[in-house]
Design a protein around this motif. Structure first.
Motif, PDB file in Angstrom:
ATOM      1  N   ASP A 222       0.812  -1.225   0.000  1.00  0.00           N
ATOM      2  CA  ASP A 222       0.000   0.000   0.000  1.00  0.00           C
ATOM      3  C   ASP A 222       0.844   1.273   0.000  1.00  0.00           C
ATOM      4  O   ASP A 222       0.311   2.366   0.122  1.00  0.00           O
ATOM      5  CB  ASP A 222      -0.942  -0.005   1.205  1.00  0.00           C
ATOM      6  N   ASP A 223       2.170   1.123  -0.116  1.00  0.00           N
ATOM      7  CA  ASP A 223       3.020   2.317  -0.028  1.00  0.00           C
ATOM      8  C   ASP A 223       3.597   2.704  -1.374  1.00  0.00           C
ATOM      9  O   ASP A 223       3.881   1.855  -2.210  1.00  0.00           O
ATOM     10  CB  ASP A 223       4.194   2.040   0.928  1.00  0.00           C
ATOM     11  N   TYR A 224       3.827   4.005  -1.538  1.00  0.00           N
ATOM     12  CA  TYR A 224       4.545   4.500  -2.706  1.00  0.00           C
ATOM     13  C   TYR A 224       6.027   4.549  -2.377  1.00  0.00           C
ATOM     14  O   TYR A 224       6.413   5.044  -1.330  1.00  0.00           O
ATOM     15  CB  TYR A 224       4.082   5.930  -3.048  1.00  0.00           C
ATOM     16  N   VAL A 225       6.864   4.041  -3.279  1.00  0.00           N
ATOM     17  CA  VAL A 225       8.305   4.212  -3.122  1.00  0.00           C
ATOM     18  C   VAL A 225       8.734   5.079  -4.299  1.00  0.00           C
ATOM     19  O   VAL A 225       8.631   4.660  -5.450  1.00  0.00           O
ATOM     20  CB  VAL A 225       9.040   2.857  -3.164  1.00  0.00           C
TER      21      VAL A 225
ATOM     22  N   TRP B 176      14.701  -2.736  -0.835  1.00  0.00           N
ATOM     23  CA  TRP B 176      13.298  -2.995  -0.457  1.00  0.00           C
ATOM     24  C   TRP B 176      13.028  -4.501  -0.482  1.00  0.00           C
ATOM     25  O   TRP B 176      12.441  -5.065   0.439  1.00  0.00           O
ATOM     26  CB  TRP B 176      12.346  -2.269  -1.410  1.00  0.00           C
TER      27      TRP B 176
END
Ligand code: SF4
Ligand code: SF4
Ligand code: FES
Ligand code: FES
Lengths: 160, 472
Positions: free
Chosen positions: A138-141, A152
């Protein structure tokens, strides 16, 4: 037909319904909710959502397959979606994709045999200013580079 | 009536008409793909660009309603460039395999590319490819040729009443198919092939049989049921290759059912009797026309005689038989037959709320209007003569001697003592009256097979034989 979606799903829908102009407009939130419950959207679940909304199953299929955020196949514990649209592409997204493919030993669209990673291609994630971008679960990198991608994946591996 | 100006021509229109329709009346053809007069308007192919004065951008003619005083240009530079751009995008993935495509010659994509596209291609990237999908007995889908106009999806949804074609995924990855590649269920599947503006939905019955431009076209009416759908028989070298619907907004709009579309097959089936036969101890034997006619004439001279007339015959045939019967002899009983359980128009009605009717013959109404009575129960008499177009369901016949005049296959013929082969609906002219009382003409597309004779010819030779016998 036996219901696959929980009471919670139907409760959530009942709460959402008054906020939308008609029931068809509930399709997207209903699919999100169903996916949150099941992890992905198998055909039987799509059929149940169709029955709930009151449209033909085919229409739900069309919607669910149109948006890349809905998983029509089971996905691994970590879902990496690398944006390969224009801005990201110009900033090296293709290299990131092939690096991820080599590192994980799978092709884009596949899941590792241990069920840890799924790799997908994504259209513009709307964060072009910080391209290239990847959505990891659910995260933006953002401002991603090969080192960042490697880190990551390593972190996720150790995180079992 | 309000007026607008299209390419400098003043045209009248009724409110709510789109520019494609209005322009057509002015003799201006606007190229379209996704628009079809029988389906809802979605304006997604962007082929029908026109310039409308006072509007900043090009408009899609299919979704733009004509308005009083509107000034429309369909040939301006901007329009030409717009259409050319659309064509270029549509052809990015197209295999350009017209030489082996069944649609070639009647293909909107081909025509519009020729008329509005560019002769050169700028792109050299790889094209996406898909494997063909077998969609059941009627349709085979070639996705490589598809331009995602969604006509097929809308046809299923809006006309056939079944949402079986779907658009899966999007953009370059889009796939227009059935859910999970299932077979099509609708009994109107042939229309998918007709409305597809490319060679993507191919009709299995017609695949690789004939080039479209070689076909001759004969306008006629389907004989499949009492709806009377307007259709065209397409044939060449005395062989029928396919039947397609003709537009008739009052009756069938733009469509026809598969039963009607493929009904022509029996007319050229190898089991059809095409030469006269007489029963011999070891089955049917072919015989000379004059002998079968003479036998028939002798059989109706005495005893109780029943003429059974199929409601698949034309008005002309029905009246001719009735007239001849009264000349041949007094007391010949005449009854009609056609569909089990549907002997009167009052028992007829829609079979599926789309087109199909319960009466599986085309002229039940015509026969009734001529005052002919339907058969009740079995056909019982000393001699029974069955006149039949080819589709009417044969009743049980109990007779000392019986004959069939018309179209029968080998199996059906075995029930008779003699068969006098007649003309199928593709081989004759005449009038039929549909369930709503609309009289329509059927026309001859191909020459009769074998030595088949028309009903009037058979009746004439009967009458001649009788008068000769009388003189002798
Ligand atoms: S199959 Fe034919 S009708 Fe259907 S979307 Fe493709 S081009 Fe249009
Ligand atoms: S609905 Fe009846 S008349 Fe129309 S095509 Fe089918 S069989 Fe023929
Ligand atoms: S192109 Fe990748 S975020 Fe916009
Ligand atoms: S015909 Fe108008 S947009 Fe397709």
């Amino acid at each position: 037909m036996e219901k696959l979606l929980s009471q919670k799903f139907y409760q959530a829908m009942n709460e959402l319904e008054p906020r939308y102009p008609n029931k068809k407009a509930l399709i997207l939130p209903a699919l999100h909710q169903a996916q949150a419950e099941c992890g992905w959207l198998p055909p039987e679940v799509l059929a149940e959502v169709a029955a709930y909304i009151g449209v033909h199953e085919a229409q739900i299929r069309e919607v669910a397959s149109f948006y890349t955020m809905y998983n029509l196949k089971p996905v691994g514990k970590n879902h990496l979606r690398i944006c390969t649209n224009v801005a990201c592409c110009l900033r090296g997204a293709d290299d990131l994709m092939s690096y991820a493919e080599r590192k994980l030993g799978i092709a884009c669209g596949e899941t590792t045999p241990d069920g840890m990673f799924t790799l997908s291609e994504e259209e513009c994630l709307g964060a072009c200013t910080t391209a290239p971008v990847m959505m990891a679960n659910d995260d933006y990198v953002e401002n991603l580079d090969i080192n960042g991608l490697n880190d990551w994946i390593e972190r996720a591996k150790n995180d079992r | 009536m309000p007026k607008c100006l299209i390419d400098g021509k003043e045209v009248e229109f009724s409110p709510g008409e789109n520019l494609v329709k209005v322009a057509k009346r002015a003799g201006v053809e606007i190229p379209v793909f996704c628009y079809h007069p029988g389906l809802s308007v979605v304006a997604q192919c962007r082929m029908c660009y026109v310039e409308v004065e006072k509007m900043p951008k090009l408009q899609t003619a299919c979704s733009t309603m004509a308005a009083e005083g509107m000034v429309v240009k369909t040939q301006s530079e901007a329009v030409k460039k717009g259409r050319q751009g659309t064509m270029e995008f549509l052809l990015l993935n197209h295999p350009l395999d017209c030489p082996i495509c069944d649609k070639a010659g009647e293909c909107d994509l081909q025509d519009n590319s020729f008329g509005h596209g560019s002769a050169n291609m700028r792109h050299s990237e790889e094209r996406r490819t898909y494997v063909d999908v077998d969609m059941g007995p009627v349709i085979q889908k070639n996705m490589n040729r598809c331009i995602h106009c969604t006509r097929c999806i809308r046809f299923g949804d809006e006309v056939a009443g079944i949402h079986e074609m779907v658009a899966i995924k999007r953009g370059n990855n889009i796939d227009i198919t059935t859910i999970d590649g299932k077979q099509l269920k609708t009994e109107y599947a042939g229309n998918y092939s007709d409305i597809c503006p490319t060679g993507s939905l191919t009709l299995k019955d017609f695949r690789f049989k004939k080039r479209a431009w070689m076909l001759k076209k004969t306008e006629t009416v389907c004989e499949g049921c009492s709806k009377g759908c307007n259709m065209e028989i397409q044939h060449e070298g005395n062989v029928v290759y396919r039947c397609v619907p003709r537009e008739n907004l009052e009756i069938n709009k733009h469509w026809m059912c598969d039963e009607g579309r493929f009904n022509y097959r029996y007319t050229q089936d190898e089991s059809r009797i095409v030469d006269p036969t007489l029963r011999a101890p070891d089955g049917h034997k072919s015989a000379a026309w004059q002998d079968v006619v003479a036998t028939l004439e002798s059989k109706i001279r005495g005893g109780e005689v029943l003429f059974l007339l199929g409601t698949d015959l034309t008005n002309e045939e029905l009246s001719a038989i009735r007239e001849a019967a009264s000349t041949l002899r007094t007391g010949i009983k005449i009854r009609t037959f056609g569909t089990l359980g549907v002997t009167k128009t009052s028992e007829d009605g829609s079979a599926d709320n789309i087109l199909k009717m319960k009466s599986k013959t085309s002229n039940l109404n015509g026969a009734e209007k001529l005052g002919l009575e339907p058969l009740a129960g079995d056909a019982k008499a000393d001699t029974v003569i069955v006149f039949r177009g080819g589709r009417a369901a044969l009743p049980r016949v109990e007779a000392k001697w019986s004959a069939g005049v018309g179209v029968f296959n080998r199996e059906e013929a075995s029930g008779f003592d003699s068969v006098l082969p007649g003309l199928a609906f593709t081989e004759k002219e005449g009038t039929v009256v549909n369930h709503a009382g609309i009289g329509q003409r059927i026309s001859r597309a191909v020459r009769p097979k074998g030595t088949c004779k028309s009903v009037p010819e058979v009746l004439m030779s009967l009458l001649n034989t009788k008068s000769k016998a009388g003189q002798a």
